[in-house]
Design a protein around this motif. Structure first.
Motif, PDB file in Angstrom:
ATOM      1  N   THR A 122     -12.500  11.874   0.450  1.00  0.00           N
ATOM      2  CA  THR A 122     -13.099  11.191  -0.703  1.00  0.00           C
ATOM      3  C   THR A 122     -12.169  10.159  -1.337  1.00  0.00           C
ATOM      4  OG1 THR A 122     -12.316  12.957  -2.177  1.00  0.00           O
ATOM      5  CG2 THR A 122     -14.530  13.196  -1.255  1.00  0.00           C
ATOM      6  N   ALA A 123     -10.910  10.118  -0.905  1.00  0.00           N
ATOM      7  CA  ALA A 123      -9.955   9.192  -1.527  1.00  0.00           C
ATOM      8  C   ALA A 123     -10.423   7.741  -1.489  1.00  0.00           C
ATOM      9  CB  ALA A 123      -8.578   9.335  -0.876  1.00  0.00           C
ATOM     10  N   PRO A 124     -10.925   7.214  -0.342  1.00  0.00           N
ATOM     11  CA  PRO A 124     -11.393   5.829  -0.351  1.00  0.00           C
ATOM     12  C   PRO A 124     -12.529   5.595  -1.344  1.00  0.00           C
ATOM     13  CG  PRO A 124     -11.152   6.632   1.892  1.00  0.00           C
ATOM     14  CD  PRO A 124     -11.023   7.817   0.993  1.00  0.00           C
ATOM     15  N   ASN A 125     -13.446   6.559  -1.440  1.00  0.00           N
ATOM     16  CA  ASN A 125     -14.565   6.393  -2.360  1.00  0.00           C
ATOM     17  C   ASN A 125     -14.121   6.470  -3.817  1.00  0.00           C
ATOM     18  OD1 ASN A 125     -15.553   7.864   0.265  1.00  0.00           O
ATOM     19  ND2 ASN A 125     -17.333   6.768  -0.520  1.00  0.00           N
ATOM     20  N   VAL A 126     -13.165   7.350  -4.097  1.00  0.00           N
ATOM     21  CA  VAL A 126     -12.627   7.458  -5.458  1.00  0.00           C
ATOM     22  C   VAL A 126     -11.961   6.142  -5.858  1.00  0.00           C
ATOM     23  CG1 VAL A 126     -10.887   8.588  -6.893  1.00  0.00           C
ATOM     24  CG2 VAL A 126     -12.345   9.953  -5.394  1.00  0.00           C
ATOM     25  N   MET A 127     -11.128   5.596  -4.957  1.00  0.00           N
ATOM     26  CA  MET A 127     -10.448   4.332  -5.247  1.00  0.00           C
ATOM     27  C   MET A 127     -11.457   3.192  -5.402  1.00  0.00           C
ATOM     28  SD  MET A 127      -7.399   5.518  -5.265  1.00  0.00           S
ATOM     29  CE  MET A 127      -6.340   6.785  -4.523  1.00  0.00           C
ATOM     30  N   GLN A 128     -12.466   3.180  -4.514  1.00  0.00           N
ATOM     31  CA  GLN A 128     -13.507   2.146  -4.592  1.00  0.00           C
ATOM     32  C   GLN A 128     -14.276   2.252  -5.903  1.00  0.00           C
ATOM     33  OE1 GLN A 128     -14.053  -0.077  -2.148  1.00  0.00           O
ATOM     34  NE2 GLN A 128     -16.094  -0.919  -2.500  1.00  0.00           N
ATOM     35  N   PHE A 129     -14.544   3.474  -6.345  1.00  0.00           N
ATOM     36  CA  PHE A 129     -15.269   3.686  -7.591  1.00  0.00           C
ATOM     37  C   PHE A 129     -14.458   3.173  -8.792  1.00  0.00           C
ATOM     38  CE2 PHE A 129     -16.038   6.360 -11.338  1.00  0.00           C
ATOM     39  CZ  PHE A 129     -17.387   6.100 -11.551  1.00  0.00           C
ATOM     40  N   PHE A 130     -13.176   3.533  -8.823  1.00  0.00           N
ATOM     41  CA  PHE A 130     -12.321   3.059  -9.915  1.00  0.00           C
ATOM     42  C   PHE A 130     -12.292   1.532  -9.947  1.00  0.00           C
ATOM     43  CE2 PHE A 130      -9.628   7.173  -9.634  1.00  0.00           C
ATOM     44  CZ  PHE A 130     -10.484   7.805 -10.525  1.00  0.00           C
ATOM     45  N   GLY A 131     -12.169   0.934  -8.753  1.00  0.00           N
ATOM     46  CA  GLY A 131     -12.112  -0.526  -8.689  1.00  0.00           C
ATOM     47  C   GLY A 131     -13.409  -1.175  -9.129  1.00  0.00           C
ATOM     48  N   SER A 132     -14.551  -0.605  -8.722  1.00  0.00           N
ATOM     49  CA  SER A 132     -15.841  -1.185  -9.078  1.00  0.00           C
ATOM     50  C   SER A 132     -16.113  -1.115 -10.571  1.00  0.00           C
ATOM     51  CB  SER A 132     -16.960  -0.471  -8.314  1.00  0.00           C
ATOM     52  OG  SER A 132     -17.088   0.877  -8.735  1.00  0.00           O
ATOM     53  N   LYS A 133     -15.534  -0.138 -11.257  1.00  0.00           N
ATOM     54  CA  LYS A 133     -15.718   0.021 -12.699  1.00  0.00           C
ATOM     55  C   LYS A 133     -14.639  -0.693 -13.508  1.00  0.00           C
ATOM     56  CE  LYS A 133     -19.319   2.676 -12.237  1.00  0.00           C
ATOM     57  NZ  LYS A 133     -20.662   2.197 -12.619  1.00  0.00           N
ATOM     58  N   GLY A 134     -13.701  -1.332 -12.817  1.00  0.00           N
ATOM     59  CA  GLY A 134     -12.617  -2.008 -13.515  1.00  0.00           C
ATOM     60  C   GLY A 134     -11.628  -1.054 -14.154  1.00  0.00           C
ATOM     61  N   ASN A 135     -11.558   0.170 -13.640  1.00  0.00           N
ATOM     62  CA  ASN A 135     -10.663   1.191 -14.207  1.00  0.00           C
ATOM     63  C   ASN A 135      -9.544   1.536 -13.235  1.00  0.00           C
ATOM     64  OD1 ASN A 135     -12.252   1.422 -16.542  1.00  0.00           O
ATOM     65  ND2 ASN A 135     -13.583   2.951 -15.578  1.00  0.00           N
ATOM     66  N   LEU A 136      -8.871   0.538 -12.707  1.00  0.00           N
ATOM     67  CA  LEU A 136      -7.826   0.803 -11.736  1.00  0.00           C
ATOM     68  C   LEU A 136      -6.620   1.515 -12.345  1.00  0.00           C
ATOM     69  CD1 LEU A 136      -8.096  -2.443  -9.626  1.00  0.00           C
ATOM     70  CD2 LEU A 136      -8.363  -0.117  -8.775  1.00  0.00           C
ATOM     71  N   TRP A 137      -6.538   1.571 -13.668  1.00  0.00           N
ATOM     72  CA  TRP A 137      -5.485   2.367 -14.309  1.00  0.00           C
ATOM     73  C   TRP A 137      -5.656   3.852 -13.977  1.00  0.00           C
ATOM     74  CZ3 TRP A 137      -7.444   6.222 -17.269  1.00  0.00           C
ATOM     75  CH2 TRP A 137      -8.759   6.082 -17.743  1.00  0.00           C
ATOM     76  N   ALA A 138      -6.888   4.247 -13.602  1.00  0.00           N
ATOM     77  CA  ALA A 138      -7.139   5.647 -13.282  1.00  0.00           C
ATOM     78  C   ALA A 138      -6.544   6.048 -11.934  1.00  0.00           C
ATOM     79  CB  ALA A 138      -8.648   5.918 -13.282  1.00  0.00           C
ATOM     80  N   VAL A 139      -6.197   5.072 -11.095  1.00  0.00           N
ATOM     81  CA  VAL A 139      -5.628   5.388  -9.783  1.00  0.00           C
ATOM     82  C   VAL A 139      -4.298   6.126  -9.918  1.00  0.00           C
ATOM     83  CG1 VAL A 139      -4.690   4.404  -7.660  1.00  0.00           C
ATOM     84  CG2 VAL A 139      -6.871   3.571  -8.569  1.00  0.00           C
ATOM     85  N   PRO A 140      -3.303   5.587 -10.662  1.00  0.00           N
ATOM     86  CA  PRO A 140      -2.052   6.341 -10.808  1.00  0.00           C
ATOM     87  C   PRO A 140      -2.242   7.678 -11.511  1.00  0.00           C
ATOM     88  CG  PRO A 140      -2.078   4.415 -12.264  1.00  0.00           C
ATOM     89  CD  PRO A 140      -3.213   4.266 -11.313  1.00  0.00           C
ATOM     90  N   LEU A 141      -3.192   7.755 -12.435  1.00  0.00           N
ATOM     91  CA  LEU A 141      -3.460   9.030 -13.100  1.00  0.00           C
ATOM     92  C   LEU A 141      -3.953  10.067 -12.094  1.00  0.00           C
ATOM     93  CD1 LEU A 141      -3.736  10.751 -15.654  1.00  0.00           C
ATOM     94  CD2 LEU A 141      -6.038   9.781 -15.951  1.00  0.00           C
ATOM     95  N   TYR A 142      -4.861   9.664 -11.226  1.00  0.00           N
ATOM     96  CA  TYR A 142      -5.391  10.559 -10.208  1.00  0.00           C
ATOM     97  C   TYR A 142      -4.278  11.049  -9.275  1.00  0.00           C
ATOM     98  CZ  TYR A 142      -8.515  12.162  -6.443  1.00  0.00           C
ATOM     99  OH  TYR A 142      -9.167  12.903  -5.484  1.00  0.00           O
ATOM    100  N   VAL A 143      -3.397  10.132  -8.871  1.00  0.00           N
ATOM    101  CA  VAL A 143      -2.275  10.493  -8.001  1.00  0.00           C
ATOM    102  C   VAL A 143      -1.359  11.498  -8.689  1.00  0.00           C
ATOM    103  CG1 VAL A 143      -0.196   9.614  -6.859  1.00  0.00           C
ATOM    104  CG2 VAL A 143      -2.341   8.334  -6.695  1.00  0.00           C
TER     105      VAL A 143
END
Length: 439
Positions: free
Chosen positions: A389-410
């Motif tokens: 699910t990692a690609p979909n999670v990253m794609q979702f964050f990017g599509s919503k403009g919430n890429l700050w959530a990527v480091p939080l998820y990691v």
């Protein structure tokens, strides 16, 4: 029966070093093919998505990524079936079967007609190819980890096991190089029409070569000992579930952060840099390729640290680093080539402390009768849930403009895995030939 720790002629300890170099090739080539195909799928999705699905580029890409995620859920099935097979019939037989299935999946993707030619049969073939690969790779990790560690000298198990992840990195590196070269020599129309098929065909050929090599390799002495003494387990899955649940949970928990961080740092980082700081796509891809080459080189040295100081300390450093560093690294990354490269290299340096240990730690948690299924099944489940699910999670964050959530998820994933490391017993001195061992 418990094997003696004193090496005498004919014992596993005495013969472990014999043929180790060849064993490294045999044990790692399947992981190489697996991660080459895995990465190629991610790198070339923008080009072949519209070949298999109708609609706009974004909708076709999302459907293609969904197929990617679905294939991960075949891994537990493959892990159960192929893991049981390898514990019953031998590591060599298990690895030969897995790589044959991998090559078949790659070949199917390389030659499948597109949607314009055969309609909805095209995505059906895509799904079949990915499910076949997911099934085969489900058994590959556990079988090759068992094979490598059982061939290794007792004081160099992490070093030998690290080459499993070296092969993973080499697979991703070759995929990255393939993407870099093909995007330089072919234009977008050529890549979408036929260029994307080239790396899948390469993967199929390498898989067939690997099958030939594996058929000619002997079993590790540890498995031969099980055969000679009549200690092979008739029902390895049941035995693992009944007597080794703690080890299985540790494999699952340790794999959580590794699945997510591997995708983030080894595959997605160039895209993240382009989306967040406007990095040039070619520069970001080149930085990622150079960092992958660094990762390949540093992995065996990180393994030597593990063989010297232990598994638990080195893996705790890795988990702590990824709890703390994702925000400062990813949120301060600039758009220049040097900045992307620096973030890539720092992340991969700490990631090497985990990946150099994985095969060895997992193998040390189980006795040889259930080692393959013990590693393969919980690892596959964890990868299906978090890696798939990692690609979909990253794609979702990017599509919503919430890429700050990527480091939080990691960071959250690293914290969870860090707790498993904290409560894990040190396994460095475990006798991996001991059939009575309990995790």
């Amino acid at each position: 029966m418990t094997s003696s720790s004193t090496a005498t002629p004919g014992t596993p300890a005495a013969s472990a070093g014999a043929g180790t170099g060849r064993a490294l090739v045999v044990g790692t080539i399947g992981n190489f093919v697996e991660w080459f195909d895995w990465s190629i799928y991610g790198f070339f999705t923008p080009y072949f998505a519209s070949q298999f699905f109708p609609g706009s580029g974004s909708s076709a890409a999302l459907l293609t990524l969904l197929v990617f995620a679905i294939s991960f859920f075949m891994r537990p099935v493959g892990a159960a079936v192929l893991g049981i097979y390898a514990d019953r019939h031998g590591r060599r037989h298990g690895m030969t079967l897995t790589i044959l299935l991998m090559a078949g999946g790659s070949l199917l993707l390389a030659i499948s007609p597109n949607y314009a030619t055969i309609g909805w049969l095209a995505p059906v073939l895509l799904v079949i190819g990915r499910l076949l690969q997911g099934f085969s790779t489900g058994g590959e990790f556990g079988t090759s980890a068992s094979f490598l560690v059982e061939w290794a000298k007792p004081n160099r198990r992490a070093f030998a096991g690290s080459f499993q992840q070296v092969s993973v990195s080499l697979g991703i590196l070759l995929a990255s190089l393939s993407a870099t070269v093909l995007t330089q020599v072919l234009d977008s129309n050529q890549l979408a029409a036929w260029g994307w098929r080239i790396p899948f065909a390469i993967g199929a050929v390498i898989g067939l070569i690997g099958m030939y090599i594996r058929r000619r390799m002997a079993e590790p002495e540890t498995f031969k000992m099980l055969e000679r003494t009549g200690r092979r387990e008739a029902t390895p899955f049941r035995s693992m579930s009944a007597g080794h649940r703690r080890g299985a949970w540790f494999v699952f928990g340790i794999s959580i952060a590794g699945s997510v961080i591997t995708y983030m740092w080894l595959t997605y980082l160039p895209t993240y840099a382009v989306l967040t700081v406007g990095a040039d796509k070619a520069d970001a891809q080149l930085a990622n390729t150079i960092a992958l080459a660094f990762f390949v080189v540093v992995l065996p040295f990180a393994a030597l640290l593990s063989d010297r100081f232990g598994r638990r300390p080195t893996m705790l450093v890795y988990a702590t680093a990824f709890v703390i560093l994702p925000f400062p690294l990813l949120l301060t990354m600039g758009g220049s080539f040097g900045s992307v490269l620096l973030v890539s290299v720092i992340g991969m340096a700490f990631l090497s402390l985990n990946h150099s240990n994985l095969a060895t730690v997992f193998a040390e948690l189980f006795p040889p009768q259930v080692r393959t299924i013990g590693i393969a099944f919980p690892y596959a489940i964890s990868n299906a849930i978090f890696g798939g699910t990692a690609p979909n999670v990253m794609q979702f964050f990017g599509s919503k403009g919430n890429l700050w959530a990527v480091p939080l998820y990691v960071s959250v994933c690293a914290l969870v895995t860090g707790l498993f490391f904290y409560f894990m017993k040190e396994t460095k001195k475990v006798d991996t030939d001991d059939v009575e061992m309990r995790a």
